[in-house]
Design a protein around this motif. Structure first.
Motif, PDB file in Angstrom:
ATOM      1  N   GLU A   1      -9.051  -1.597  23.881  1.00  0.00           N
ATOM      2  CA  GLU A   1      -8.140  -2.693  23.562  1.00  0.00           C
ATOM      3  C   GLU A   1      -7.805  -3.546  24.774  1.00  0.00           C
ATOM      4  O   GLU A   1      -7.587  -4.751  24.656  1.00  0.00           O
ATOM      5  N   ASP A   2      -7.743  -2.962  25.953  1.00  0.00           N
ATOM      6  CA  ASP A   2      -7.385  -3.711  27.156  1.00  0.00           C
ATOM      7  C   ASP A   2      -8.618  -4.106  27.964  1.00  0.00           C
ATOM      8  O   ASP A   2      -8.528  -4.356  29.168  1.00  0.00           O
ATOM      9  N   PHE A   3      -9.767  -4.206  27.298  1.00  0.00           N
ATOM     10  CA  PHE A   3     -11.013  -4.446  28.006  1.00  0.00           C
ATOM     11  C   PHE A   3     -10.967  -5.713  28.859  1.00  0.00           C
ATOM     12  O   PHE A   3     -11.380  -5.707  30.026  1.00  0.00           O
ATOM     13  N   LEU A   4     -10.485  -6.821  28.311  1.00  0.00           N
ATOM     14  CA  LEU A   4     -10.510  -8.076  29.052  1.00  0.00           C
ATOM     15  C   LEU A   4      -9.663  -7.998  30.319  1.00  0.00           C
ATOM     16  O   LEU A   4     -10.064  -8.489  31.381  1.00  0.00           O
ATOM     17  N   ASP A   5      -8.517  -7.357  30.220  1.00  0.00           N
ATOM     18  CA  ASP A   5      -7.683  -7.189  31.404  1.00  0.00           C
ATOM     19  C   ASP A   5      -8.355  -6.285  32.429  1.00  0.00           C
ATOM     20  O   ASP A   5      -8.271  -6.531  33.641  1.00  0.00           O
ATOM     21  N   ARG A   6      -9.025  -5.261  31.960  1.00  0.00           N
ATOM     22  CA  ARG A   6      -9.693  -4.337  32.883  1.00  0.00           C
ATOM     23  C   ARG A   6     -10.861  -5.025  33.596  1.00  0.00           C
ATOM     24  O   ARG A   6     -11.102  -4.789  34.779  1.00  0.00           O
ATOM     25  N   VAL A   7     -11.583  -5.880  32.876  1.00  0.00           N
ATOM     26  CA  VAL A   7     -12.669  -6.625  33.509  1.00  0.00           C
ATOM     27  C   VAL A   7     -12.118  -7.565  34.576  1.00  0.00           C
ATOM     28  O   VAL A   7     -12.658  -7.661  35.684  1.00  0.00           O
ATOM     29  N   ARG A   8     -11.025  -8.238  34.243  1.00  0.00           N
ATOM     30  CA  ARG A   8     -10.432  -9.150  35.213  1.00  0.00           C
ATOM     31  C   ARG A   8      -9.988  -8.396  36.457  1.00  0.00           C
ATOM     32  O   ARG A   8     -10.196  -8.855  37.591  1.00  0.00           O
ATOM     33  N   ASP A   9      -9.379  -7.241  36.285  1.00  0.00           N
ATOM     34  CA  ASP A   9      -8.941  -6.447  37.427  1.00  0.00           C
ATOM     35  C   ASP A   9     -10.133  -5.958  38.251  1.00  0.00           C
ATOM     36  O   ASP A   9     -10.069  -5.898  39.490  1.00  0.00           O
ATOM     37  N   ALA A  10     -11.227  -5.610  37.566  1.00  0.00           N
ATOM     38  CA  ALA A  10     -12.390  -5.057  38.261  1.00  0.00           C
ATOM     39  C   ALA A  10     -13.187  -6.128  38.998  1.00  0.00           C
ATOM     40  O   ALA A  10     -13.591  -5.946  40.146  1.00  0.00           O
ATOM     41  N   VAL A  11     -13.419  -7.260  38.336  1.00  0.00           N
ATOM     42  CA  VAL A  11     -14.244  -8.317  38.922  1.00  0.00           C
ATOM     43  C   VAL A  11     -13.434  -9.174  39.884  1.00  0.00           C
ATOM     44  O   VAL A  11     -13.944  -9.631  40.905  1.00  0.00           O
ATOM     45  N   GLY A  12     -12.167  -9.408  39.540  1.00  0.00           N
ATOM     46  CA  GLY A  12     -11.326 -10.259  40.362  1.00  0.00           C
ATOM     47  C   GLY A  12     -11.052 -11.596  39.700  1.00  0.00           C
ATOM     48  O   GLY A  12     -11.614 -11.906  38.640  1.00  0.00           O
ATOM     49  N   PRO A  13     -10.196 -12.414  40.313  1.00  0.00           N
ATOM     50  CA  PRO A  13      -9.784 -13.677  39.690  1.00  0.00           C
ATOM     51  C   PRO A  13     -10.902 -14.679  39.494  1.00  0.00           C
ATOM     52  O   PRO A  13     -10.761 -15.613  38.703  1.00  0.00           O
ATOM     53  N   ALA A  14     -12.031 -14.520  40.176  1.00  0.00           N
ATOM     54  CA  ALA A  14     -13.137 -15.469  40.008  1.00  0.00           C
ATOM     55  C   ALA A  14     -13.619 -15.519  38.568  1.00  0.00           C
ATOM     56  O   ALA A  14     -14.132 -16.563  38.121  1.00  0.00           O
ATOM     57  N   ILE A  15     -13.446 -14.443  37.825  1.00  0.00           N
ATOM     58  CA  ILE A  15     -13.946 -14.406  36.444  1.00  0.00           C
ATOM     59  C   ILE A  15     -13.141 -15.322  35.530  1.00  0.00           C
ATOM     60  O   ILE A  15     -13.562 -15.613  34.411  1.00  0.00           O
TER      61      ILE A  15
END
Length: 274
Positions: free
Chosen positions: A154-168
């Protein structure tokens, strides 16, 4: 037994080209799109050309769990799932980064989750992706890859943002990450489907002659440069993408699974040393 095919993104050019090829491979073809008017008009047009398949519009969003479940239920009513081409996507100018990841990656994962129980020997899936992650040299470290490999949390999008960084948060950067997710996903999906004799591949087009590509070429010199560097010296056609998708879905590709097939006129080859 009645064979059933699915073409998502059937309200747009690439999805329609793929659906046109699929219409000669199955008995019933479900045309999936969020645009009710577009998909209904295309279903009517396709049915009027004497194709093997009976075309049926299905209004829904592949990324929506309930819509995907409804789609699976309709297949169960009709017959046996034979072929799926997932061409639904959005371009960087059409959504923010969350919408980009949702449409261009989560939709593929959600669709697969709903349809996997229906797969049998001979069922084949093709998920359209892009050469974008190949050009951008997307190569995540293991921690980021682990996040990408679990897209239905459910929190996938937030986890991707945290992992990749604000550039995403730049849609132009979210797009290669989303389509890279599809590349990874089909490798895992092929392993899951193998025991029942089903297959999954991704297909990555280069610059294809669509209204969106023409718009981007007019706005961005970098896009024009990519076309100019394509060894064949032109953009591709939707029919060329659809022809490869049709091969991957056919019995002639019965030993092809878990791979990404590039259809780019040689663009990636020309950029290999960049």
């Amino acid at each position: 037994m009645t064979t059933v095919g699915i073409a998502t993104g059937a309200g747009r050019e690439t999805g329609q080209a793929c659906a046109g090829r699929l219409a000669d491979m199955v008995d019933v073809l479900l045309l999936v799109d969020r645009d009710e008017a577009a998909v209904a008009a295309f279903a009517k047009d396709l049915s009027g050309h004497g194709r093997r398949a009976a075309a049926e519009p299905f209004v829904g969003d592949a990324a929506d769990r309930d819509d995907a479940a409804r789609l699976a239920g309709r297949i169960g009513e009709l017959g046996t799932l034979r072929a799926v081409v997932h061409a639904e996507n959005v371009a960087p100018e059409e959504a923010d980064w969350r919408g980009m990841l949702r449409a261009d990656y989560l939709a593929a994962a959600q669709l697969a989750e709903a349809l996997r129980p229906l797969a049998t020997a001979g069922t084949a899936f093709v998920y359209l992706a892009s050469v974008s992650p190949l050009i951008a040299h997307v190569e995540p470290d293991p921690a980021v890859a682990a996040v990408l490999d679990d897209p239905l949390q459910e929190d996938f999008l937030d986890r991707v943002r945290d992992a990749v960084g604000p550039a995403i948060e730049d849609p132009a950067w979210a797009y290669p990450w989303a389509t890279y997710g599809v590349h990874r996903f089909v490798r895992a999906e092929a392993v899951r489907l193998g025991p029942v004799g089903a297959r999954a591949c991704s297909l990555s087009p280069g610059a294809i002659d669509t209204p969106q590509t023409r718009f981007e070429m007019a706005r961005h010199a970098s896009v024009r440069e990519l076309v100019e560097r394509t060894p064949l010296g032109r953009t591709g056609r939707n029919e060329e993408v659809a022809a490869v998708a049709a091969f991957l879905l056919s019995d002639e590709a019965s030993f092809v699974t878990g791979v990404d097939i590039v259809v780019d006129g040689g663009l990636c080859a020309s950029l290999r040393d960049d």
